[in-house]
Design a protein around this motif. Sequence first.
Motif, PDB file in Angstrom:
ATOM      1  N   PRO A 317       0.822  -1.210   0.000  1.00  0.00           N
ATOM      2  CA  PRO A 317       0.000   0.000   0.000  1.00  0.00           C
ATOM      3  C   PRO A 317       0.863   1.270   0.000  1.00  0.00           C
ATOM      4  O   PRO A 317       2.073   1.196   0.251  1.00  0.00           O
ATOM      5  N   GLU A 318       0.237   2.411  -0.261  1.00  0.00           N
ATOM      6  CA  GLU A 318       0.966   3.678  -0.220  1.00  0.00           C
ATOM      7  C   GLU A 318       1.488   3.921   1.197  1.00  0.00           C
ATOM      8  O   GLU A 318       0.824   3.585   2.185  1.00  0.00           O
ATOM      9  N   ILE A 319       2.687   4.491   1.284  1.00  0.00           N
ATOM     10  CA  ILE A 319       3.296   4.714   2.596  1.00  0.00           C
ATOM     11  C   ILE A 319       3.720   6.171   2.755  1.00  0.00           C
ATOM     12  O   ILE A 319       3.831   6.919   1.779  1.00  0.00           O
ATOM     13  N   ILE A 320       3.976   6.545   3.990  1.00  0.00           N
ATOM     14  CA  ILE A 320       4.493   7.871   4.323  1.00  0.00           C
ATOM     15  C   ILE A 320       5.615   7.686   5.335  1.00  0.00           C
ATOM     16  O   ILE A 320       5.562   6.780   6.175  1.00  0.00           O
ATOM     17  N   PHE A 321       6.651   8.515   5.233  1.00  0.00           N
ATOM     18  CA  PHE A 321       7.766   8.419   6.182  1.00  0.00           C
ATOM     19  C   PHE A 321       8.351   9.801   6.425  1.00  0.00           C
ATOM     20  O   PHE A 321       8.171  10.730   5.630  1.00  0.00           O
TER      21      PHE A 321
END
Length: 391
Positions: A317-321
């Motif tokens: 899935p799309e991720i954020i960091f």
Amino acid sequence: MRRTRDQVDATLQIAKLNPAELLPAVHCLGFRAGAAATGDFCLLELEPALCQQLEAGRSMVIRGDKDEQAVLCSKDKTYDLKVADTSNMLLLIPGCKTPDQLRMEETPCNIIHTEIFGFSNNYWELRRCRPKLKKLKRLLMQNTYEGPDSQKENDSKCLKYTTEDLLDQIQASEDEIMAQLQVLNACEIGGYWRILEFDYEMKLLNHITQLVDSESWSFTKVPLNICLQELGPLEPEAMIEHCLKCYGRKYVEDGEIYFELSADKVCRATAQMLLQHAVKFNLAEFQEVWQQSVLEGMVTRLDQLKGLALVDRHSRPEIIFLLKVDDLPEDTQERFNSLFTLREKWTEDDITPYIQDLCGEKQTIGALLTKYSRSSMQNGVKVYNSRRPIS
């Protein structure tokens, strides 16, 4: 030997110059005994605004450690110092009068015998540059403030910096340094500038938001006095007020002091708190938890995280960091190398928050991208990659 008027006229005739086209006054130059040569002094070229500041009695400072390229700082600007060589010899003549000054004289001199004090084949020129402020955060992060009960506060070996210390070590003007201290949410404690440890800062903010929630206040109208009364037993009042200043706007209504909390600042800080201990976070899950973690009435948006976090739309899935612009190199080429090492291709929207601060006074994002990257089209979207191989 001093020249006579006849000798001057003869020289003009040999040079085929018409005396009628020249001012009647003539400067006859001669080196005085022991005239200063290049290296005995430095010539500095100033733009009119800086020259006016010096003439008005203001001072300028050259800053830089031994391993740094020197910069010159006025009260509010920073300039690179560059040596410019010239093929024309520059003469230093004290008391030399300009043509305009000569025209204003009621009885102009016919021949002016002038001694040359010194000469040079180069001069220093100034180029407006970005203040070098990364070092400011690096120095203050050596000893962050964790609260009055922290054992570090009793350790005399911990480094602390006064305003004078920072002016001595940071290559930036005083106004630029003070503005950056505000950006860093730094505060003066006991005469020293300190950055609050992020966890401690979040502890203060949580005290405030929990009080707002329990009292059912609007986050746009938080009364200072009640905050200090309720939270004073938990934390120093100065720290509570400092936190309100960092995350809100102060105003007065009916003689009472209130703060309007900034939804964008509170949402951004909350996102950083959620992301700081996670290598990568499922984007959908993050957005749900993020929205639940802020005050009622505040709306979380991804554009609040520019320069703080990066979204990977290509992963499933799309991720954020977390990716903070403050942690990237200050040098322009090194910054681009770091970004292209992290991600091969960037859209302009994604990369802009991470290079915006590199733009000079009249430089645009487009000009930076043209110089340091190569563009191409990918699925109908323009993307940018490095001009040079990244190891």
